[in-house]
Design an enzyme around this catalytic site. Structure first.
Site, mmCIF file in Angstrom:
data_model
loop_
_atom_site.group_PDB
_atom_site.id
_atom_site.type_symbol
_atom_site.label_atom_id
_atom_site.label_comp_id
_atom_site.label_asym_id
_atom_site.label_seq_id
_atom_site.Cartn_x
_atom_site.Cartn_y
_atom_site.Cartn_z
ATOM 1 N N TRP A 47 1.367 5.635 -1.687
ATOM 2 C CA TRP A 47 1.144 6.633 -2.720
ATOM 3 C C TRP A 47 2.200 6.658 -3.803
ATOM 4 O O TRP A 47 1.982 7.239 -4.865
ATOM 5 C CB TRP A 47 1.027 8.010 -2.078
ATOM 6 C CG TRP A 47 -0.385 8.369 -1.807
ATOM 7 C CD1 TRP A 47 -1.281 7.670 -1.053
ATOM 8 C CD2 TRP A 47 -1.074 9.526 -2.290
ATOM 9 N NE1 TRP A 47 -2.485 8.324 -1.029
ATOM 10 C CE2 TRP A 47 -2.385 9.475 -1.776
ATOM 11 C CE3 TRP A 47 -0.707 10.607 -3.082
ATOM 12 C CZ2 TRP A 47 -3.339 10.450 -2.046
ATOM 13 C CZ3 TRP A 47 -1.643 11.580 -3.347
ATOM 14 C CH2 TRP A 47 -2.954 11.508 -2.837
ATOM 15 N N TYR A 71 0.829 -1.216 0.000
ATOM 16 C CA TYR A 71 0.000 0.000 0.000
ATOM 17 C C TYR A 71 0.856 1.256 0.000
ATOM 18 O O TYR A 71 1.888 1.292 0.667
ATOM 19 C CB TYR A 71 -0.909 0.014 1.250
ATOM 20 C CG TYR A 71 -1.778 1.244 1.292
ATOM 21 C CD1 TYR A 71 -2.985 1.264 0.603
ATOM 22 C CD2 TYR A 71 -1.373 2.399 1.957
ATOM 23 C CE1 TYR A 71 -3.773 2.404 0.591
ATOM 24 C CE2 TYR A 71 -2.157 3.538 1.948
ATOM 25 C CZ TYR A 71 -3.353 3.540 1.270
ATOM 26 O OH TYR A 71 -4.131 4.671 1.252
HETATM 27 N N1 LIG Z 1 -2.029 8.561 12.293
HETATM 28 C C1 LIG Z 1 -2.420 8.588 11.013
HETATM 29 N N2 LIG Z 1 -1.881 7.738 10.124
HETATM 30 C C2 LIG Z 1 -2.251 7.790 8.828
HETATM 31 C C3 LIG Z 1 -3.226 8.717 8.391
HETATM 32 C C4 LIG Z 1 -3.795 9.595 9.355
HETATM 33 O O1 LIG Z 1 -4.674 10.425 9.047
HETATM 34 N N3 LIG Z 1 -3.349 9.513 10.651
HETATM 35 N N4 LIG Z 1 -3.594 8.748 7.067
HETATM 36 C C5 LIG Z 1 -3.434 7.516 6.294
HETATM 37 C C6 LIG Z 1 -3.602 7.752 4.860
HETATM 38 S S1 LIG Z 1 -5.084 8.481 4.397
HETATM 39 C C7 LIG Z 1 -2.700 7.367 3.933
HETATM 40 S S2 LIG Z 1 -3.112 7.478 2.277
HETATM 41 C C8 LIG Z 1 -1.398 6.782 4.310
HETATM 42 C C9 LIG Z 1 -0.238 7.229 3.407
HETATM 43 O O2 LIG Z 1 0.824 6.337 3.543
HETATM 44 P P1 LIG Z 1 1.897 6.121 2.375
HETATM 45 O O3 LIG Z 1 1.262 6.283 1.053
HETATM 46 O O4 LIG Z 1 2.599 4.848 2.661
HETATM 47 O O5 LIG Z 1 2.874 7.345 2.642
HETATM 48 P P2 LIG Z 1 3.963 8.046 1.700
HETATM 49 O O6 LIG Z 1 4.824 8.853 2.614
HETATM 50 O O7 LIG Z 1 3.297 8.766 0.598
HETATM 51 O O8 LIG Z 1 4.811 6.811 1.172
HETATM 52 C C10 LIG Z 1 5.140 6.626 -0.158
HETATM 53 C C11 LIG Z 1 6.580 6.102 -0.219
HETATM 54 O O9 LIG Z 1 6.861 5.741 -1.568
HETATM 55 C C12 LIG Z 1 8.161 6.197 -1.929
HETATM 56 N N5 LIG Z 1 8.168 6.374 -3.385
HETATM 57 C C13 LIG Z 1 7.801 7.461 -4.100
HETATM 58 N N6 LIG Z 1 7.905 7.216 -5.410
HETATM 59 C C14 LIG Z 1 8.337 5.949 -5.537
HETATM 60 C C15 LIG Z 1 8.622 5.130 -6.661
HETATM 61 O O10 LIG Z 1 8.496 5.526 -7.816
HETATM 62 N N7 LIG Z 1 9.025 3.842 -6.404
HETATM 63 C C16 LIG Z 1 9.193 3.374 -5.136
HETATM 64 N N8 LIG Z 1 9.592 2.121 -4.980
HETATM 65 N N9 LIG Z 1 8.950 4.145 -4.059
HETATM 66 C C17 LIG Z 1 8.514 5.406 -4.257
HETATM 67 C C18 LIG Z 1 8.329 7.484 -1.160
HETATM 68 O O11 LIG Z 1 9.701 7.795 -1.012
HETATM 69 C C19 LIG Z 1 7.613 7.154 0.156
HETATM 70 O O12 LIG Z 1 8.502 6.636 1.113
HETATM 71 O O13 LIG Z 1 -1.104 7.118 5.672
HETATM 72 C C20 LIG Z 1 -2.145 6.737 6.563
HETATM 73 N N10 LIG Z 1 -1.701 6.915 7.929
HETATM 74 N N1 LIG Z 2 -0.903 18.590 2.127
HETATM 75 C C1 LIG Z 2 -1.363 17.325 2.077
HETATM 76 N N2 LIG Z 2 -2.563 17.084 1.519
HETATM 77 C C2 LIG Z 2 -3.053 15.819 1.519
HETATM 78 C C3 LIG Z 2 -2.320 14.728 2.041
HETATM 79 C C4 LIG Z 2 -1.047 15.024 2.623
HETATM 80 O O1 LIG Z 2 -0.347 14.123 3.138
HETATM 81 N N3 LIG Z 2 -0.616 16.316 2.618
HETATM 82 N N4 LIG Z 2 -2.835 13.443 1.996
HETATM 83 C C5 LIG Z 2 -3.939 13.160 1.086
HETATM 84 C C6 LIG Z 2 -4.650 11.932 1.456
HETATM 85 S S1 LIG Z 2 -3.879 10.440 1.156
HETATM 86 C C7 LIG Z 2 -5.894 11.924 1.974
HETATM 87 S S2 LIG Z 2 -6.672 10.442 2.307
HETATM 88 C C8 LIG Z 2 -6.613 13.174 2.261
HETATM 89 C C9 LIG Z 2 -7.235 13.108 3.650
HETATM 90 O O2 LIG Z 2 -8.217 14.038 3.834
HETATM 91 P P1 LIG Z 2 -8.867 14.142 5.286
HETATM 92 O O3 LIG Z 2 -9.115 12.807 5.829
HETATM 93 O O4 LIG Z 2 -10.019 15.058 5.233
HETATM 94 O O5 LIG Z 2 -7.652 14.842 6.031
HETATM 95 P P2 LIG Z 2 -7.165 15.071 7.525
HETATM 96 O O6 LIG Z 2 -6.135 16.128 7.405
HETATM 97 O O7 LIG Z 2 -6.811 13.799 8.199
HETATM 98 O O8 LIG Z 2 -8.431 15.611 8.278
HETATM 99 C C10 LIG Z 2 -9.052 16.846 7.974
HETATM 100 C C11 LIG Z 2 -9.510 17.463 9.273
HETATM 101 O O9 LIG Z 2 -10.503 16.656 9.903
HETATM 102 C C12 LIG Z 2 -10.572 17.057 11.254
HETATM 103 N N5 LIG Z 2 -11.009 15.944 12.085
HETATM 104 C C13 LIG Z 2 -10.299 14.869 12.498
HETATM 105 N N6 LIG Z 2 -11.073 14.065 13.257
HETATM 106 C C14 LIG Z 2 -12.303 14.638 13.310
HETATM 107 C C15 LIG Z 2 -13.538 14.297 13.933
HETATM 108 O O10 LIG Z 2 -13.682 13.279 14.590
HETATM 109 N N7 LIG Z 2 -14.584 15.143 13.745
HETATM 110 C C16 LIG Z 2 -14.480 16.285 13.007
HETATM 111 N N8 LIG Z 2 -15.584 17.035 12.852
HETATM 112 N N9 LIG Z 2 -13.317 16.642 12.430
HETATM 113 C C17 LIG Z 2 -12.251 15.832 12.573
HETATM 114 C C18 LIG Z 2 -9.169 17.505 11.638
HETATM 115 O O11 LIG Z 2 -9.234 18.759 12.288
HETATM 116 C C19 LIG Z 2 -8.434 17.530 10.330
HETATM 117 O O12 LIG Z 2 -7.617 18.674 10.144
HETATM 118 O O13 LIG Z 2 -5.715 14.286 2.225
HETATM 119 C C20 LIG Z 2 -4.938 14.305 1.039
HETATM 120 N N10 LIG Z 2 -4.280 15.601 0.979
HETATM 121 MO MO LIG Z 3 -5.098 8.750 2.089
#
Ligand SMILES: Nc1nc2c(c(=O)[nH]1)N[C@H]1C(S)=C(S)[C@@H](COP(=O)(O)OP(=O)(O)OC[C@H]3O[C@@H](n4cnc5c(=O)[nH]c(N)nc54)[C@H](O)[C@@H]3O)O[C@H]1N2
Ligand SMILES: Nc1nc2c(c(=O)[nH]1)N[C@H]1C(S)=C(S)[C@@H](COP(=O)(O)OP(=O)(O)OC[C@H]3O[C@@H](n4cnc5c(=O)[nH]c(N)nc54)[C@H](O)[C@@H]3O)O[C@H]1N2
Ligand SMILES: [Mo]
Length: 767
Positions: free
Chosen positions: A111, A109
């Site tokens: 990005w 899993y």
């Molecule tokens: N506590 C907490 N944890 C969370 C979340 C949260 O809200 N709270 N959000 C969750 C969510 S929504 C998501 S989507 C995940 C994201 O989790 P990930 O998608 O695992 O996070 P990234 O840091 O984007 O990791 C991508 C990795 O791929 C590597 N990479 C980039 N390009 C390439 C490539 O071309 N080839 C290879 N082999 N590697 C590459 C980058 O260097 C990086 O280390 O985290 C989740 N974890």
């Molecule tokens: N700059 C930047 N943008 C991103 C990403 C990133 O890593 N960096 N990651 C991308 C990815 S993979 C995803 S999945 C999306 C995620 O998109 P979201 O899931 O919407 O993102 P978050 O930043 O986790 O949460 C947005 C806000 O929700 C509020 N929140 C958290 N828990 C609760 C709750 O229980 N109730 C309410 N009412 N509010 C709450 C927090 O204040 C938080 O700032 O963002 C994407 N966009």
């Molecule tokens: Mo995500």
């Protein structure tokens, strides 16, 4: 020389000088490119880069399975590519032969990077599908709970993204938006796969200046950007379902429920209403009841319900809401509340899910289905819900529930990751470390020495987007950008595709894997198939050569009104939903029949396992929001300038309300220890009234940096919130991650603090 390039956070024109990238400027001049852009160039050849293949010392000397508990603590030995790939091919052969393909976990899993061809997951999945299959993962960390519950009650999550009400439509039609979880502008900096031009801020300014009123219901004020001129309704995290229920209660009591809509388009209100009114549990879901739970004054709830009875109302649910214990409930109740208002299927009304979650969610540009690398079919049917990885590794053979099925965890012997960072994304990293010690072999393909790479046995260095040719398409914003190779690969880095091709060669299926195509042949093929797809919907794309020469393409077409579920509203018989009844299911017999105690046949309010109204606040009185970082994409480019400049004394900033800081004697900029029973980390305090009292915010993505990696439960010196979060599924229905459910305590750090070392190279031994 000037060449175009793109990534998840923007599109650029690169200026090259003497084989180096001199500068990057936005492809569309004046584009609001994010601070993340600043990190691209200084990390390219920076100190965190992996330069050569490397093998963990104990593994190389003792063979597979040696001292798995030393992953993350051991030294590495750099080797030649041939040796690394021989070892990898040998391991795949051994594991397949001894344990079968399902013993290989290659869910992988993450990005990765933008680009249709060099997409790491597509490459590794294509490879393993041809190699006899692998145990995979289903659903995304982003919205697993939503992905599972929505098809039971409304529609699939994909259509909530692609058919979402657009900013244009909201500006035209919406009178009042309740934004549960806000519309965080920071999250629109990026788009999975690439984006042409950042438009969200301008749209939000238009919305703010227009007729619509916006209410941000969230623990953090800046989840609504100032341009929106929104009202802020701070809410205790994880209590949104209770607020929605009280609003529903008011509508019911005021006789403002659209009963004609409920009758025609929904099923099960009669089963839900007795619960709402407290007829079966003795607890009417009144504003007074919800005030106790949410911390929002009773009168404010009543007044809000009253405002909802006038004009076009849109209920907007962020993805963050469902990354919490019982995360399915806020989505289900949000849908029910919108159904009671009767505006689902009208422009600018009803329900919106994930708006502003990325740049594309709400963007009104035309969309196109772009072709991808074919990944083939996985002959193995073994899978886990994505966030159950530690459970799987720790409990082979154990049974678990998921979406009405009883499943068994496979016995995993080898883990192979490309394009993700489990030591970023997974919850309870101390538990993950224990689980991660179990497999015999862990392979990670990475650009940088991320925590995941440091916890591997075989580490293979990979190129960035600037070292290869590819096509970025922004599925949700109408752009395609030529990602041209700008520089030679750093060190011995190779493309994921070429790595997998050479392993396929050793296993005897190289020609099948590569189809004898070069990189440019693949790009041409992807383009040509996309062109055919476009033709089917009456759009003409230029030839590949013309596109490549121009460097980019922007699909013509004005802002679109999509009117989510409008067809269903027009004719609910001909355009029935894919739910079992074809209607919106306020009561779901399917879910009720699963017989899970924690999820009934209709929405319910259930206390989360940790929250500000529970008993655990004695020891851990602060709710931790570990949201998406403003200065990064997850953990990507954390060593880069754009992220480093936000750190406090080299640690991740944690925002806190001044009231909570005062109670602990903490000054702005102080170093603190954040802890609970699961773990602890350091962070730097940033005082901010935008955080409601009782809540702290520590974004995800600081590279995990255990002080004593050979020991369990070591302090993380950097500020990765996932040492604190719990590794618990949202419910047995979807088993989604529940990261936003987490209580912590914070204390001052006195005396010497250990240095942060996550960006250094690991220790090497000579071979
Ligand atoms: N506590 C907490 N944890 C969370 C979340 C949260 O809200 N709270 N959000 C969750 C969510 S929504 C998501 S989507 C995940 C994201 O989790 P990930 O998608 O695992 O996070 P990234 O840091 O984007 O990791 C991508 C990795 O791929 C590597 N990479 C980039 N390009 C390439 C490539 O071309 N080839 C290879 N082999 N590697 C590459 C980058 O260097 C990086 O280390 O985290 C989740 N974890
Ligand atoms: N700059 C930047 N943008 C991103 C990403 C990133 O890593 N960096 N990651 C991308 C990815 S993979 C995803 S999945 C999306 C995620 O998109 P979201 O899931 O919407 O993102 P978050 O930043 O986790 O949460 C947005 C806000 O929700 C509020 N929140 C958290 N828990 C609760 C709750 O229980 N109730 C309410 N009412 N509010 C709450 C927090 O204040 C938080 O700032 O963002 C994407 N966009
Ligand atoms: Mo995500």
């Amino acid at each position: 020389m000037k060449l175009t390039t793109a990534n998840h956070w923007g599109s650029y024109v690169a200026e090259l000088r003497q084989g180096q990238v001199d500068s990057l400027s936005p492809l569309v001049s004046g584009d609001d490119v994010s601070d993340m852009s600043a990190s691209i160039l200084d990390t390219l050849d920076g100190k965190s880069r992996i330069r050569r293949p490397a093998i963990r010392e104990s593994w190389l000397k003792g063979g597979p399975g040696t001292d798995g508990h030393l992953r993350g603590a051991d030294r590495f030995i750099e080797v030649e590519w041939d040796q690394a790939l021989d070892l990898l091919a040998g391991e795949i052969t051994r594991i397949r032969g001894t344990h079968g393909n399902q013993a290989i976990y290659a869910g992988s899993y993450g990005w990765a990077s933008a680009g249709r061809f060099h997409h790491a997951q597509s490459q590794i999945h294509r490879f393993y599908n041809m190699a006899g299959g692998y145990t995979k993962s289903v659903n995304a960390y982003s919205f697993a709970a939503g992905e599972v519950i929505l098809p039971h009650i409304l529609t699939d999550l994909r259509s909530t993204m692609y058919d979402a009400p657009s900013w244009y439509e909201i500006a035209e039609h919406t009178d009042l938006m309740l934004a549960f979880g806000g519309l965080a502008l920071k999250n629109t900096q990026i788009q999975n796969g690439g984006l042409g031009q950042h438009t969200a801020r301008d749209w939000m300014a238009k919305l703010g200046a227009g007729k619509g009123q916006f209410i941000g219901i969230s623990p953090i004020r800046d989840d609504m950007t100032p341009e929106l001129q929104a009202e802020w309704m701070p809410i205790r995290p994880n209590t949104d379902t209770a607020l929605m229920m009280a609003l529903a209660y008011c509508l019911d009591q005021a006789g403002k429920v659209d009963t004609a809509f409920l009758a025609r388009y929904t099923t099960g209100y009669d089963a839900f209403r007795p619960y709402l009114l407290g007829e079966n549990d003795g607890v009417p879901k009144t504003p007074a009841w919800a005030a106790q739970i949410t911390g929002i004054p009773e009168a404010d709830i009543t007044a809000l319900a009253d405002r909802m009875t006038r004009g076009r109302v849109l209920i907007s649910l962020s993805w963050s809401l469902q990354r919490a214990d019982h995360g399915e409930q806020s989505y289900w109740m949000g849908v029910v509340l919108a159904a009671m208002l009767g505006q689902i299927g009208l422009p600018g009304g009803g329900i919106a899910i994930g708006l502003a979650g990325e740049h594309g969610n709400g963007n009104p540009d035309p969309q196109l289905r772009w072709a991808a690398v074919p990944t083939g079919r996985n002959p193995i049917d073994s899978f886990i819900p994505v966030a159950r990885i530690s459970d799987m590794l720790l409990n082979p053979g154990a049974e678990f529930d998921y979406n009405g099925k009883r499943l068994t965890y496979p016995d995993i012997r080898m883990v192979h990751w490309a394009g993700g960072n489990p030591f970023h994304h997974h919850q309870d990293l101390n538990r993950l470390r224990k689980a991660w010690a179990k497999p015999e072999t862990v392979v990670v393909q990475e650009i940088f020495w991320t925590p995941a790479a440091r916890h591997a046995d075989i580490v293979l260095p990979v190129t960035t987007v600037m070292e290869r040719n590819d096509i970025a398409v922004a599925q949700l914003d109408g752009w395609a950008v030529a990602m041209k190779k700008l520089v030679a690969p750093v060190g011995q880095a190779r493309n994921d595709h070429d790595i997998m091709a050479d392993v396929a060669d050793r296993l005897g299926f190289k020609a099948q894997f590569t189809e004898d195509r070069s990189e440019m042949d693949w790009l041409r093929d992807i383009w040509d198939r996309s062109r055919q797809e476009a033709g089917r919907v009456g759009r003409e794309l230029p030839s590949f050569d013309d596109f490549w020469k121009a460097g980019h393409l922007h699909l013509e077409g004005g802002p679109e009104t999509r009117c989510f579920l409008g067809e269903f509203r027009k004719d609910p018989i001909a355009n029935r939903l894919k739910t079992p009844t074809g209607k919106i299911e306020i009561f779901s017999k399917t879910i009720a029949d699963f017989g899970y105690a924690e999820i009934a046949g209709h929405p319910t309010w259930t206390e989360p396992y940790e929250w500000l109204g529970g008993a655990a606040i004695e020891q851990t009185p602060l709710h931790l929001i570990s949201n998406q970082p403003k200065s990064r994409l997850h953990s990507q480019l954390d060593p880069g300038r754009g992220s480093v400049k936000t750190k406090i004394q080299g640690r991740e900033p944690m925002r806190m309300n001044p009231r909570d800081a005062k109670a602990r004697g903490l000054q702005d900029g102080a170093l603190v220890r954040v802890f609970n029973a699961r773990g602890s980390c350091l962070a730097g305090i940033f005082l901010d009234e935008a955080i409601m009292p009782g809540v702290v915010q520590l974004a995800t993505g600081a590279w995990y940096d255990p002080e004593a990696p050979e020991r369990d439960g070591s302090l993380d010196r950097h500020g990765n919130p996932n040492v604190l979060t719990a590794d618990r599924g949202t419910s047995r229905l979807s088993q989604g991650p529940s990261a936003h459910t987490c209580l912590v305590q914070v204390e001052a750090v006195l005396g010497d603090t250990p240095e942060m070392k996550a960006f250094d190279q690991p220790a090497f031994a000579s071979g």
